[in-house]
Design a protein around this motif. Structure first.
Motif, mmCIF file in Angstrom:
data_model
loop_
_atom_site.group_PDB
_atom_site.id
_atom_site.type_symbol
_atom_site.label_atom_id
_atom_site.label_comp_id
_atom_site.label_asym_id
_atom_site.label_seq_id
_atom_site.Cartn_x
_atom_site.Cartn_y
_atom_site.Cartn_z
ATOM 1 N N ASN A 25 38.393 38.879 82.908
ATOM 2 C CA ASN A 25 37.490 39.814 83.602
ATOM 3 C C ASN A 25 36.473 40.422 82.556
ATOM 4 N N LYS A 26 35.760 39.488 81.715
ATOM 5 C CA LYS A 26 34.845 39.917 80.619
ATOM 6 C C LYS A 26 33.610 39.189 80.838
ATOM 7 N N LYS A 27 32.345 39.902 80.419
ATOM 8 C CA LYS A 27 31.129 39.209 80.389
ATOM 9 C C LYS A 27 31.031 38.178 79.320
ATOM 10 N N SER A 28 30.824 36.971 79.747
ATOM 11 C CA SER A 28 30.628 35.846 79.039
ATOM 12 C C SER A 28 29.128 35.352 78.633
ATOM 13 N N VAL A 29 28.988 34.571 77.773
ATOM 14 C CA VAL A 29 27.415 34.120 77.675
ATOM 15 C C VAL A 29 26.956 33.651 79.016
ATOM 16 N N ASP A 30 27.610 33.117 79.914
ATOM 17 C CA ASP A 30 26.963 32.867 80.929
ATOM 18 C C ASP A 30 26.424 34.243 81.940
ATOM 19 N N ASP A 31 26.723 35.298 81.563
ATOM 20 C CA ASP A 31 26.362 36.330 82.304
ATOM 21 C C ASP A 31 25.027 37.268 81.389
ATOM 22 N N LEU A 32 24.755 36.504 80.191
ATOM 23 C CA LEU A 32 23.691 37.175 79.590
ATOM 24 C C LEU A 32 22.301 36.548 79.838
ATOM 25 N N ASN A 33 21.217 37.525 79.868
ATOM 26 C CA ASN A 33 19.893 37.177 80.033
ATOM 27 C C ASN A 33 19.255 37.111 78.798
ATOM 28 N N VAL A 34 19.073 35.836 78.149
ATOM 29 C CA VAL A 34 18.766 36.046 76.384
ATOM 30 C C VAL A 34 17.490 35.519 75.989
ATOM 31 N N LYS A 35 16.600 35.164 77.139
ATOM 32 C CA LYS A 35 15.226 34.754 76.562
ATOM 33 C C LYS A 35 14.436 35.579 75.682
ATOM 34 N N PRO A 40 29.254 25.064 71.245
ATOM 35 C CA PRO A 40 28.750 24.924 72.644
ATOM 36 C C PRO A 40 28.327 26.284 72.887
ATOM 37 N N THR A 41 28.666 27.511 72.305
ATOM 38 C CA THR A 41 28.001 28.888 72.503
ATOM 39 C C THR A 41 26.811 28.840 71.845
ATOM 40 N N ILE A 42 26.771 28.361 70.556
ATOM 41 C CA ILE A 42 25.356 28.276 69.822
ATOM 42 C C ILE A 42 24.295 27.606 70.637
ATOM 43 N N GLN A 43 24.644 26.442 71.021
ATOM 44 C CA GLN A 43 23.596 25.492 71.579
ATOM 45 C C GLN A 43 23.191 25.928 73.204
ATOM 46 N N LYS A 44 24.093 26.710 73.843
ATOM 47 C CA LYS A 44 23.732 27.373 74.994
ATOM 48 C C LYS A 44 22.784 28.385 74.873
ATOM 49 N N LEU A 45 22.992 29.265 73.942
ATOM 50 C CA LEU A 45 21.907 30.465 73.302
ATOM 51 C C LEU A 45 20.777 29.925 73.005
ATOM 52 N N GLY A 92 19.468 26.891 73.835
ATOM 53 C CA GLY A 92 18.900 26.584 74.817
ATOM 54 C C GLY A 92 18.342 27.293 76.013
ATOM 55 N N ASP A 93 18.740 28.731 75.850
ATOM 56 C CA ASP A 93 18.184 29.748 76.871
ATOM 57 C C ASP A 93 17.139 30.609 76.116
ATOM 58 N N GLY A 94 16.860 30.064 74.825
ATOM 59 C CA GLY A 94 15.686 30.956 74.080
ATOM 60 C C GLY A 94 15.813 32.104 73.233
ATOM 61 N N ALA A 95 17.256 32.017 72.944
ATOM 62 C CA ALA A 95 17.593 33.335 72.443
ATOM 63 C C ALA A 95 16.998 33.148 70.787
ATOM 64 N N LYS A 96 17.083 34.333 70.030
ATOM 65 C CA LYS A 96 17.124 34.221 68.843
ATOM 66 C C LYS A 96 18.634 34.437 68.137
ATOM 67 N N VAL A 97 19.094 33.381 67.659
ATOM 68 C CA VAL A 97 20.604 33.464 67.514
ATOM 69 C C VAL A 97 20.852 33.876 65.857
ATOM 70 N N ILE A 98 21.481 34.837 65.892
ATOM 71 C CA ILE A 98 21.934 35.542 64.491
ATOM 72 C C ILE A 98 23.356 35.006 64.586
ATOM 73 N N LEU A 99 23.654 34.622 63.538
ATOM 74 C CA LEU A 99 25.215 34.087 63.553
ATOM 75 C C LEU A 99 25.854 34.896 62.323
ATOM 76 N N CYS A 100 27.126 35.375 62.299
ATOM 77 C CA CYS A 100 27.825 36.070 61.315
ATOM 78 C C CYS A 100 29.439 35.436 61.195
ATOM 79 N N SER A 101 29.838 35.536 60.015
ATOM 80 C CA SER A 101 31.409 35.313 60.073
ATOM 81 C C SER A 101 32.209 35.548 58.610
ATOM 82 N N HIS A 102 33.371 35.683 58.389
ATOM 83 C CA HIS A 102 33.823 36.035 57.239
ATOM 84 C C HIS A 102 34.230 34.712 56.735
#
Ligand code: AMP
Length: 406
Positions: free
Chosen positions: A3-13, A43-48, A50-60
């Motif tokens: 029951n959590k928001k996912s990337v499909d629930d975002l409006n990221v353009k 898949p998540t990166i490609q979705k974002l 594709g939706d026109g987001a500015k995608v900032i990735l981070c990781s350890h």
């Protein structure tokens, strides 16, 4: 179910979206030796994108015990991601992770661009409770946040959990990514809503590491199979001679309790009926070793069990054959040594051949399945060893809890 928001629930353009990925990939001399985690993040990166987001990735990446260093830089990941995405991933190599260099790179972004920040652990505060400042700086770079780092989601770190409250404070949304959704769907369904019979297989070195997993899975599954070093504490608790096998004498009562619990609940608890034994632990671990297979109640006092025997492998494979859901975590023996890997291989093969939904709980068992070439025969291989274990314990993962409810 989740029951959590996912990337499909975002409006990221046109918006800046910070995505916490798990790019903790194995490196050898600066080269990535297994790209599974990078592929799983696409898949998540490609979705974002594709939706026109500015995608900032981070990781350890890695443990970063001795401070920032080029050996643990995310530079090789940026390069591999660029190949995989077919578009340039701008790498901010600054050891400060956030700050001027990162801000400048983000300011220059256009819709659909991708930036990768440096290893979050280079800041040193990622793992501590004092990561507030770092959490805020991460949130300052973005409008919304997506957690897709299943392998890190059991840690309440700055880039996993800390950042979310600053995103909320500025009116942004915290969501989970597709990888998180997929992991939780497979693991969650297996544990909470399994097609039965549900067989859980646990192995690995120590009982102490898996106390809550054993107890929780006993309640959920129909058959619990125990192999690896941890089986010997159970065998000793049954009064068997286990020689010099790995044992935790402080957990004998616990093992008895679990055997009683299985009986009371009417669950099958399968333990090894034979064992592959040797005079000593192999040194080096993959070096030559003389072994013999003996019945589990005939281990000589001066020998130790280092793998399950053939009869046990057959017994375990039979249980898997008739199962409809199987979850496996932990090797059946010292699988790093080819002579002692037979039990682990037999179990992997049984999983590859069964009709059941098969879920591999990350870590060593995932590595074994990949090495044996059985990966595409499994329903799901988790990208997170520690996280999937905590999930199997029934714990809520901080990275999941921190996402906004639907
Ligand atoms: P874990 O990290 O708990 O999943 O344990 C994995 C480790 O357990 C591997 O490195 C194996 O070599 C080790 N292991 C498995 N079976 C045995 C055994 N019978 N005796 C000692 N170590 C074992």
């Amino acid at each position: 179910m989740l029951n959590k928001k996912s990337v499909d629930d975002l409006n990221v353009k046109g918006k800046r979206v910070l995505v916490r990925c798990d790019f903790n990939v194995p490196l050898k001399e600066g080269k990535i030796t297994d790209e599974t985690r990078i592929v799983a993040a696409l898949p998540t990166i490609q979705k974002l994108v594709g939706d026109g987001a500015k995608v900032i990735l981070c990781s350890h990446l890695g443990k970063v015990k001795n401070g920032p260093n080029e050996g643990e830089s995310l530079a090789p990941v940026a390069e591999r991601l660029t190949q995989k995405l077919g578009k340039e991933v701008v790498f901010v190599s600054d050891y400060n992770v956030t700050g001027q260099a990162a801000t400048k790179a983000v300011e220059a972004m256009k819709e659909g661009d991708v930036v990768l920040l440096q290893n979050t652990r280079f800041r040193g505060k990622e793992e501590t409770k004092n990561g507030e400042e770092f959490s805020k700086e991460l949130a300052d770079l973005a409008d919304d946040y997506v957690c897709d780092a299943f392998g890190s989601s059991h840690r309440a770190h700055a880039s996993v959990e800390g950042v979310t409250k600053f995103i909320t404070a500025k009116g942004g949304t915290n969501a989970v990514g597709y990888l998180m959704q997929k992991e939780i769907e497979f693991l969650g369904n297996a544990v909470e809503n399994p097609v039965r019979p549900f067989v859980a297989i646990l192995g690995g070195a120590k009982v102490a590491d898996k106390l809550n997993v054993i107890s929780n899975l006993l309640e959920k599954c129909d058959t619990l199979i125990i192999g690896g070093g941890m089986a010997f504490t159970f065998l000793k608790a049954q009064g068997k001679e286990i020689g010099n096998s790995l044992v935790d004498d402080t957990k004998l009562d616990y093992c008895k309790e679990m055997m009683d619990k299985a009986e009371k609940l009417g669950k099958k608890l399968l333990l090894p009926v034979d064992s592959t034994i040797a005079a000593a632990f192999p040194n080096p671990i993959d070096g030559p070793i003389d072994v013999q297979v003996v019945s589990a109640d005939a281990i000589p006092a001066d020998m130790q069990g280092l793998d399950i025997g053939e009869k046990t492998a057959e017994l375990y494979a039979d249980a898997v054959k008739t199962a409809r859901t199987v979850v496996w975590n932990g090797p059946m023996g010292v699988f790093e040594n080819p002579v002692l890997a037979k039990g682990t291989i037999a179990v992997a093969k049984a999983l590859a051949e069964t009709e059941a939904t098969t879920i591999i709980g990350g870590g060593d068992s995932a590595a074994a399945v990949n090495q044996l070439g059985f990966a595409d025969k499994m329903s799901h291989i988790s990208t997170g060893g520690g996280a999937s274990l905590e999930f199997l314990e029934g714990k809520e993962l901080p990275g999941v809890a921190a996402a906004d409810d639907k």
